[in-house]
Write an enzyme that holds these catalytic residues in place. Structure first.
Site, PDB file in Angstrom:
ATOM      1  CE1 TYR A  66     -11.560 -38.435  -1.826  1.00 18.86           C
ATOM      2  CE2 TYR A  66     -13.751 -37.581  -1.361  1.00 18.86           C
ATOM      3  CZ  TYR A  66     -12.406 -37.674  -1.051  1.00 18.86           C
ATOM      4  OH  TYR A  66     -11.897 -36.993   0.018  1.00 18.86           O
ATOM      5  CD  GLN A 101       0.662 -32.915   4.953  1.00 17.04           C
ATOM      6  OE1 GLN A 101      -0.202 -32.098   5.218  1.00 17.04           O
ATOM      7  NE2 GLN A 101       1.863 -32.562   4.555  1.00 17.04           N
ATOM      8  CG  HIS A 119      -4.247 -36.406   5.576  1.00 20.89           C
ATOM      9  ND1 HIS A 119      -3.776 -35.248   5.003  1.00 20.89           N
ATOM     10  CD2 HIS A 119      -4.237 -36.178   6.928  1.00 20.89           C
ATOM     11  CE1 HIS A 119      -3.491 -34.361   5.954  1.00 20.89           C
ATOM     12  NE2 HIS A 119      -3.745 -34.910   7.115  1.00 20.89           N
ATOM     13  N   GLY A 187       7.222 -30.499  -0.404  1.00 24.05           N
ATOM     14  CA  GLY A 187       5.987 -30.225  -1.132  1.00 24.05           C
ATOM     15  C   GLY A 187       4.734 -30.140  -0.293  1.00 24.05           C
ATOM     16  CB  THR A 188       3.533 -30.174   2.895  1.00 24.83           C
ATOM     17  OG1 THR A 188       2.368 -29.796   3.638  1.00 24.83           O
ATOM     18  CG2 THR A 188       4.755 -30.087   3.782  1.00 24.83           C
TER      19      THR A 188
HETATM   20  P1  OAD Z   1      -1.040 -28.047  -0.745  1.00 25.03           P
HETATM   21  O1  OAD Z   1      -1.730 -28.048  -2.081  1.00 25.03           O
HETATM   22  O2  OAD Z   1      -1.595 -27.204   0.332  1.00 25.03           O
HETATM   23  O3  OAD Z   1       0.483 -27.604  -0.935  1.00 25.03           O
HETATM   24  C1  OAD Z   1       1.303 -28.114  -1.942  1.00 25.03           C
HETATM   25  C2  OAD Z   1       2.683 -27.526  -1.753  1.00 25.03           C
HETATM   26  O4  OAD Z   1       3.554 -28.133  -2.683  1.00 25.03           O
HETATM   27  C3  OAD Z   1       2.776 -26.020  -1.959  1.00 25.03           C
HETATM   28  O5  OAD Z   1       3.505 -25.441  -0.894  1.00 25.03           O
HETATM   29  C4  OAD Z   1       3.560 -25.885  -3.290  1.00 25.03           C
HETATM   30  O6  OAD Z   1       4.413 -24.741  -3.289  1.00 25.03           O
HETATM   31  C5  OAD Z   1       4.387 -27.150  -3.268  1.00 25.03           C
HETATM   32  N1  OAD Z   1       4.764 -27.670  -4.590  1.00 25.03           N
HETATM   33  C6  OAD Z   1       4.002 -27.710  -5.721  1.00 25.03           C
HETATM   34  N2  OAD Z   1       4.658 -28.336  -6.711  1.00 25.03           N
HETATM   35  C7  OAD Z   1       5.867 -28.702  -6.204  1.00 25.03           C
HETATM   36  C8  OAD Z   1       7.004 -29.373  -6.746  1.00 25.03           C
HETATM   37  N3  OAD Z   1       7.025 -29.825  -7.995  1.00 25.03           N
HETATM   38  N4  OAD Z   1       8.071 -29.576  -5.927  1.00 25.03           N
HETATM   39  C9  OAD Z   1       8.050 -29.132  -4.636  1.00 25.03           C
HETATM   40  N5  OAD Z   1       7.013 -28.490  -4.094  1.00 25.03           N
HETATM   41  C10 OAD Z   1       5.937 -28.275  -4.844  1.00 25.03           C
HETATM   42  O7  OAD Z   1      -0.930 -29.577  -0.300  1.00 25.03           O
HETATM   43  P2  OAD Z   1      -0.622 -30.203   1.128  1.00 25.03           P
HETATM   44  O8  OAD Z   1       0.331 -29.371   1.899  1.00 25.03           O
HETATM   45  O9  OAD Z   1      -0.303 -31.624   0.907  1.00 25.03           O
HETATM   46  O10 OAD Z   1      -5.775 -32.891   3.600  1.00 25.03           O
HETATM   47  O11 OAD Z   1      -2.041 -30.119   1.801  1.00 25.03           O
HETATM   48  C11 OAD Z   1      -2.188 -30.651   3.074  1.00 25.03           C
HETATM   49  C12 OAD Z   1      -3.532 -31.295   3.229  1.00 25.03           C
HETATM   50  O12 OAD Z   1      -4.559 -30.352   2.902  1.00 25.03           O
HETATM   51  C13 OAD Z   1      -3.820 -32.452   2.293  1.00 25.03           C
HETATM   52  O13 OAD Z   1      -3.318 -33.677   2.745  1.00 25.03           O
HETATM   53  C14 OAD Z   1      -5.307 -32.478   2.282  1.00 25.03           C
HETATM   54  C15 OAD Z   1      -5.489 -31.017   2.010  1.00 25.03           C
HETATM   55  O14 OAD Z   1      -6.678 -30.490   2.076  1.00 25.03           O
HETATM   56  C16 OAD Z   1      -6.820 -33.691   3.706  1.00 25.03           C
HETATM   57  O15 OAD Z   1      -7.406 -34.134   2.740  1.00 25.03           O
HETATM   58  C17 OAD Z   1      -7.206 -33.988   5.121  1.00 25.03           C
END
Ligand code: OAD
Length: 242
Positions: A66, A101, A119, A187-188
Site C-alpha cells: 500500500y 470501484q 471499494h 474502464g472496468t
Molecule cells: P481491471 O484492471 O480489472 O480492469 C481495467 C479495465 O480498464 C480493463 O477492462 C481495460 O481494458 C480498461 N482500460 C484500461 N485502460 C483504459 C483506458 N485508457 N480507457 C478505457 N478503458 C481502459 O480494473 P477494475 O475493473 O477496476 O477491487 O477492477 C475491479 C476491482 O478489482 C477493483 O476495484 C479492485 C480489483 O481487484 C478491490 O480492490 C476490491
C-alpha cells in the site's frame, strides 16, 4: 464514429445518469490497472495481497504494497476523463451519480462530488482495534502504521477480496443503477462483483447502457453501445457534444 454521436445524443437527453468507473479511467493518469501491465508489485498479484488473510498473516508486507501504491498515486493527476465527469455532473445536477470501484481519490481530486466509493479510499485508514477512521496522506508511513488514537494496528480503509462492501454505499449504488435513464460504464473489466452486477441491474431496470473500454468485456454483449478506445481521449468529446 456513429456510436460516439449516438452515445453523446443519448447522454445529452437524459435527466438521470449513473456512471460506473473502474481502474481503466485512471490508467491515463498513470495508475496501473489491476489486471493490466504494471499491476504487479514484487511479483505478487493483487488477489494475494488485498485480502484479510494476507493482512492477518503479514501486515507489514501488505502495508509495504500500500505504501508503494500510495506513493505512485500521489504523483498522479486527474486526466481529461475525470474532468469530463465533473462537467457531466454540472450538467445533470442531482440526477447524476458517480459510482467508482477506484480507491485512488482521483474523481474527488478532479472536482466530482456525488461519488459513491464502492471499494473505499486508499487515503483513509481504519483502526483494527478501536475502529476509528481517518484520512492519512503521509507518504512516510511505517509498515505497518499505528492508530493515532489508540496505538492499535491500522489498515487501509478499502474493501479487500472476500470482504463485504459497506451496505449503505452499496444500497445507494443499486438505487442509482436502477433509477438511471442512462448508465455509462467506463474502464472496468466487469469481473468483480457486486460492482459488476450493477450493469445488468441497470439494464434490467430499463437504462440505456453505454460502455467505454479499450477492450471487449463481459458486459459488451449486454450493453446498448460499446465504444472501444481510451477514456481520456473519447469521453470529453462525448460529454461536450452539442
Ligand atoms: P481491471 O484492471 O480489472 O480492469 C481495467 C479495465 O480498464 C480493463 O477492462 C481495460 O481494458 C480498461 N482500460 C484500461 N485502460 C483504459 C483506458 N485508457 N480507457 C478505457 N478503458 C481502459 O480494473 P477494475 O475493473 O477496476 O477491487 O477492477 C475491479 C476491482 O478489482 C477493483 O476495484 C479492485 C480489483 O481487484 C478491490 O480492490 C476490491
Amino acid at each position: 464514429m456513429e456510436s460516439l454521436r449516438e452515445a453523446a445524443r443519448v447522454l445529452r437527453n437524459a435527466g438521470r445518469v449513473s456512471v460506473l468507473t473502474g481502474a481503466g479511467i485512471s490508467a491515463e493518469s498513470g495508475v496501473p490497472t489491476f489486471r493490466g501491465p504494471g499491476g504487479l508489485w514484487e511479483n505478487y498479484r493483487p488477489e494475494e495481497l488485498a485480502t484479510p488473510e494476507a493482512f492477518a498473516r503479514d501486515p507489514a508486507l501488505v502495508w509495504r504494497w500500500y505504501n508503494w501504491r500510495r506513493g505512485l498515486i500521489a504523483r498522479c493527476r486527474p486526466n481529461p476523463a475525470h474532468m469530463a465527469l465533473v462537467e457531466l455532473e454540472k450538467a445533470k445536477g442531482e440526477g447524476f451519480t458517480l459510482i467508482t470501484q477506484n480507491v485512488d481519490g482521483l474523481h474527488e481530486a478532479a472536482g466530482s462530488r456525488r461519488i459513491l466509493e464502492l471499494h473505499g479510499n486508499i487515503w483513509r485508514v481504519r483502526c483494527t482495534a478501536c475502529g476509528v477512521r481517518y484520512t492519512e496522506r503521509s507518504l512516510e508511513l511505517p509498515a505497518p502504521p499505528s492508530c493515532r488514537e489508540c496505538g492499535g494496528l491500522v489498515r487501509p480503509d478499502v474493501v479487500w477480496f472476500g470482504e463485504a462492501l459497506d451496505p449503505q454505499v452499496l444500497a445507494k449504488a443499486w438505487e442509482a443503477a436502477q433509477d438511471a435513464e442512462v448508465m455509462l460504464v467506463i474502464g472496468t473489466s466487469a469481473v468483480v462483483h457486486p460492482a459488476a452486477s450493477l450493469v445488468p441491474a441497470a439494464k434490467a431496470a430499463g437504462a440505456f447502457v453505454i460502455e467505454l473500454n479499450l477492450e471487449p468485456t463481459a458486459h459488451s454483449e449486454l450493453v446498448d453501445i460499446s465504444i472501444r478506445g481510451k477514456a481520456g481521449e473519447l469521453l470529453p468529446g462525448i460529454v461536450a457534444a452539442k
